[in-house]
Design a protein around this motif. Structure first.
Motif, mmCIF file in Angstrom:
data_model
loop_
_atom_site.group_PDB
_atom_site.id
_atom_site.type_symbol
_atom_site.label_atom_id
_atom_site.label_comp_id
_atom_site.label_asym_id
_atom_site.label_seq_id
_atom_site.Cartn_x
_atom_site.Cartn_y
_atom_site.Cartn_z
ATOM 1 N N LEU A 83 -50.486 19.461 5.077
ATOM 2 C CA LEU A 83 -49.661 17.819 4.648
ATOM 3 C C LEU A 83 -48.209 18.471 4.300
ATOM 4 C CD1 LEU A 83 -50.934 15.039 2.350
ATOM 5 C CD2 LEU A 83 -51.233 15.249 4.492
ATOM 6 N N LEU A 84 -46.953 17.654 5.899
ATOM 7 C CA LEU A 84 -45.885 17.700 5.247
ATOM 8 C C LEU A 84 -45.387 16.897 5.071
ATOM 9 C CD1 LEU A 84 -46.777 19.864 7.997
ATOM 10 C CD2 LEU A 84 -44.281 19.414 8.324
ATOM 11 N N ILE A 85 -44.522 17.348 3.549
ATOM 12 C CA ILE A 85 -44.170 15.544 2.708
ATOM 13 C C ILE A 85 -42.626 16.514 2.497
ATOM 14 C CG2 ILE A 85 -46.529 16.008 1.524
ATOM 15 C CD1 ILE A 85 -44.333 16.863 -0.944
ATOM 16 N N PRO A 86 -42.041 15.073 2.706
ATOM 17 C CA PRO A 86 -40.415 15.364 2.806
ATOM 18 C C PRO A 86 -39.677 15.796 1.443
ATOM 19 C CG PRO A 86 -41.175 12.638 2.731
ATOM 20 C CD PRO A 86 -42.327 13.168 2.690
ATOM 21 N N ALA A 87 -39.013 16.690 1.859
ATOM 22 C CA ALA A 87 -38.319 17.838 0.133
ATOM 23 C C ALA A 87 -37.574 16.905 -0.603
ATOM 24 C CB ALA A 87 -37.423 19.014 0.659
ATOM 25 N N ARG A 143 -35.330 20.005 5.584
ATOM 26 C CA ARG A 143 -36.651 18.948 5.558
ATOM 27 C C ARG A 143 -37.998 18.330 4.737
ATOM 28 N NH1 ARG A 143 -34.967 15.921 11.100
ATOM 29 N NH2 ARG A 143 -36.660 14.492 10.383
ATOM 30 N N TYR A 144 -38.935 19.422 5.073
ATOM 31 C CA TYR A 144 -39.979 19.304 4.436
ATOM 32 C C TYR A 144 -40.596 20.221 3.939
ATOM 33 C CZ TYR A 144 -40.349 15.513 7.406
ATOM 34 O OH TYR A 144 -40.032 14.226 8.498
ATOM 35 N N CYS A 145 -41.900 20.203 2.934
ATOM 36 C CA CYS A 145 -42.576 20.976 2.303
ATOM 37 C C CYS A 145 -43.614 20.583 2.583
ATOM 38 C CB CYS A 145 -42.651 20.408 0.653
ATOM 39 S SG CYS A 145 -40.706 21.184 0.114
ATOM 40 N N VAL A 146 -44.404 21.760 2.335
ATOM 41 C CA VAL A 146 -46.113 21.729 2.925
ATOM 42 C C VAL A 146 -46.909 21.450 1.393
ATOM 43 C CG1 VAL A 146 -47.030 23.087 4.231
ATOM 44 C CG2 VAL A 146 -45.133 23.347 5.364
ATOM 45 N N ILE A 164 -40.127 6.154 -0.412
ATOM 46 C CA ILE A 164 -40.559 4.726 0.564
ATOM 47 C C ILE A 164 -40.146 4.876 1.644
ATOM 48 C CG2 ILE A 164 -39.074 3.582 0.126
ATOM 49 C CD1 ILE A 164 -41.867 0.974 0.477
ATOM 50 N N TYR A 165 -38.636 6.139 1.889
ATOM 51 C CA TYR A 165 -38.673 6.131 3.262
ATOM 52 C C TYR A 165 -38.530 7.228 4.499
ATOM 53 C CZ TYR A 165 -35.559 2.639 0.195
ATOM 54 O OH TYR A 165 -34.776 1.590 0.333
ATOM 55 N N GLY A 166 -39.748 7.820 3.707
ATOM 56 C CA GLY A 166 -39.773 9.202 4.191
ATOM 57 C C GLY A 166 -40.976 9.371 5.299
ATOM 58 N N PHE A 212 -48.421 15.391 13.231
ATOM 59 C CA PHE A 212 -48.992 13.948 13.288
ATOM 60 C C PHE A 212 -47.558 13.164 12.423
ATOM 61 C CE2 PHE A 212 -52.304 14.926 16.324
ATOM 62 C CZ PHE A 212 -52.250 14.236 17.139
ATOM 63 N N PHE A 213 -46.987 12.551 12.116
ATOM 64 C CA PHE A 213 -45.543 12.158 11.394
ATOM 65 C C PHE A 213 -46.456 10.455 11.122
ATOM 66 C CE2 PHE A 213 -43.269 15.543 12.339
ATOM 67 C CZ PHE A 213 -43.241 15.818 10.923
#
Length: 151
Positions: free
Chosen positions: A7-11, A69-72, A97-99, A140-141
Motif C-alpha cells: 500500500l502507498l499511504i500519504p506521508a 508524498r508517500y510511504c509504503v 481523510i484528504y489523501g 491504483f489510487f
C-alpha cells in the motif's frame, strides 16, 4: 520471480499521527487473532517511497515529485484479505481523510526484467479489486474519504 503486495499511504499520516508505526504494529498483531488473517500479515516493512523504489528487486518508473508524498507498507508475499485492507484504509481515513492511498501488486525480480511500476490512469472502484488479482506493476489510487465512516 514472484509477485508482492503493498500500500502507498500519504506521508502526511506519519506527520499527523507521530506514533503511527507503533500503532500499526499493534493493530496488525491484534488482527492476527482474526479468522481473516493470512500467513505473514504482521510481517511488513514501512518505508519511504524513495527507499522502496531503491530496493534491488523493485523496477520503478514513478515521478520523483511523489517520493516525499508517500510511504509504503510492503507486505511482500502476503496478500491480505479485502476486508483487512478495507479496515486499514478506514483506519487511515480517520487519521487523514484528504489523501489518496495506492494499491500495488508488483514483480519482485532483482534482474528487473519486467515492466517498471507506473501509476494507472484508469478509473476504478476499490470494491473491484482483491489484493491478489490486481494488475501487475500499476498503482491504483483511491481517495481515503471513500473509506471514512461516520459515527
Amino acid at each position: 520471480m514472484t509477485a508482492k503486495f503493498c500500500l502507498l499511504i500519504p506521508a502526511k499520516i506519519l506527520q499527523i499521527e507521530k506514533r503511527f508505526p507503533e500503532k500499526l504494529k499493534i493493530w496488525t498483531t491484534e488482527y492476527k487473532k482474526s479468522e481473516l488473517i493470512e500467513f505473514g500479515f504482521s510481517d511488513y516493512h514501512l518505508l519511504k517511497l524513495s527507499e522502496f523504489v531503491q530496493q534491488s528487486d523493485v523496477n520503478s518508473d514513478l515521478p520523483k515529485e511523489i517520493y516525499d508524498r508517500y510511504c509504503v507498507i510492503d507486505w511482500g508475499f502476503c496478500f491480505p484479505h479485502p476486508d483487512i485492507i478495507k479496515d486499514i484504509l478506514t483506519y487511515l481515513a480517520h487519521i487523514y481523510i484528504y489523501g489518496e492511498v495506492g494499491l500495488l501488486k508488483y514483480w519482485s525480480d532483482s534482474l528487473k526484467r519486467f515492466p517498471a511500476i507506473k501509476i494507472s490512469n484508469a478509473e476504478h472502484n476499490f470494491d473491484d479489486f482483491l489484493a491478489y488479482n490486481l494488475p501487475l506493476d500499476e498503482i491504483f489510487f483511491f481517495p481515503l474519504k471513500q473509506f471514512h465512516e461516520t459515527d
